[in-house]
Scaffold this active site. Structure first.
Site, PDB file in Angstrom:
ATOM      1  N   GLU A 120       0.870  -1.177   0.000  1.00  8.00           N
ATOM      2  CA  GLU A 120       0.000   0.000   0.000  1.00  8.00           C
ATOM      3  C   GLU A 120       0.901   1.218   0.000  1.00  8.00           C
ATOM      4  O   GLU A 120       2.004   1.191   0.573  1.00  8.00           O
ATOM      5  CB  GLU A 120      -0.929   0.007   1.211  1.00  8.00           C
ATOM      6  CG  GLU A 120      -1.897  -1.159   1.264  1.00  8.00           C
ATOM      7  CD  GLU A 120      -2.823  -1.263   0.064  1.00  8.00           C
ATOM      8  OE1 GLU A 120      -3.163  -0.196  -0.509  1.00  8.00           O
ATOM      9  OE2 GLU A 120      -3.195  -2.389  -0.309  1.00  8.00           O
ATOM     10  N   HIS A 158      -7.585  -3.064  -0.053  1.00  8.81           N
ATOM     11  CA  HIS A 158      -6.585  -2.013   0.147  1.00  8.81           C
ATOM     12  C   HIS A 158      -5.987  -2.026   1.549  1.00  8.81           C
ATOM     13  O   HIS A 158      -5.288  -1.079   1.919  1.00  8.81           O
ATOM     14  CB  HIS A 158      -7.130  -0.625  -0.201  1.00  8.81           C
ATOM     15  CG  HIS A 158      -7.469  -0.462  -1.651  1.00  8.81           C
ATOM     16  ND1 HIS A 158      -6.536  -0.605  -2.646  1.00  8.81           N
ATOM     17  CD2 HIS A 158      -8.654  -0.197  -2.273  1.00  8.81           C
ATOM     18  CE1 HIS A 158      -7.118  -0.422  -3.818  1.00  8.81           C
ATOM     19  NE2 HIS A 158      -8.391  -0.187  -3.620  1.00  8.81           N
TER      20      HIS A 158
END
Length: 248
Positions: free
Chosen positions: A55, A216
């Site tokens: 990320e 995510h």
């Protein structure tokens, strides 16, 4: 499916070449020929699979951040258990990373990834995290002697984000060989299932698999990629390398 006699086609990323095997297509409206990738009972070419999903810092709309920086570095090591016919978790590496350029996370980034300022402000910088990761990788591959490979969902993690991140630490990071070859699980999914997926959620949906955690979240995405790998394994997928970086 598009035919090509050239095995690798280069796509330039500054001082690196990202090359991809032409049998591992990006998108096609035709059903791919999966004979080379789906061979029931065939032994796997690798013994250890390092499932990785970064990320990074980001913003929305016209306020796109340049450069982006990795702020979560998760990796799950799995091995094939022949008796059970599935990949099983052996070890987990996970660290948040303190950005050095855009040091304050945007509201959009926190909403998207679930990563807050407090989670990164006291975390180590990327070069320290990567050093720890390489040591962990070395410990679990017998000093690199065992056949292992990185697994990602897409090419962004290694072919783009990792390369750009390393440029921020030119004096402390040299890209190791094991980070130069990887499996893009989307490509193997396409060759096994006959359709190119949009992402992790679509692969889970197609295989009737339950999503773990949040999209995510890097570590949650790694868990979901392992689930997808097991679904492909049940369908006879051979987990071959799809992508490679060569230094030029």
């Amino acid at each position: 499916m598009m035919k090509c006699n050239v095995l690798f086609r280069p796509q330039i990323f500054h001082k690196y070449n990202l090359v991809f095997n032409k049998t591992m297509f990006i998108r096609s409206t035709d059903k791919p020929n999966a004979k080379s990738i789906t061979k029931p009972n065939m032994s796997q070419p690798y013994t250890k699979f390092f499932v990785l999903d970064f990320e990074a810092t980001c913003d929305n709309g016209v306020h796109l951040l340049r450069p982006q920086e990795i702020i979560e570095f998760p990796c799950i090591l799995v091995e094939l258990n022949p008796a059970k016919g599935s990949f099983e978790v052996v070890s987990i590496f996970h660290s948040y990373v303190k950005p050095i350029v855009h040091t304050v996370l945007t509201e959009y980034c926190t909403q998207l990834t679930g990563i807050t300022q407090d989670m990164v402000k006291n975390s180590p910088p990327f070069d320290d995290v990567f050093f720890n990761f390489c040591k962990w990788h070395e410990d679990h591959t017998n000093m690199g002697k065992e056949k292992s490979i990185i697994v990602t969902s897409g090419n962004w993690d290694i072919g783009n984000m990792f390369i750009e991140q390393c440029k921020l630490f030119p004096s402390t990071i040299k890209i190791p060989e094991f980070m130069c070859t990887w499996i893009n699980i989307k490509k193997l999914f396409a060759l096994t299932m006959g359709q190119y997926p949009l992402g992790i959620k679509s692969m889970l949906k197609t295989t009737n698999s339950k999503q773990f955690g949040n999209v995510h979240s890097g570590i949650d995405d790694c868990v979901n990629i392992v689930t997808i790998m097991n679904q492909l394994l049940q369908r006879g997928c051979v987990f071959q390398a799809t992508n490679k970086i060569i230094n030029v």
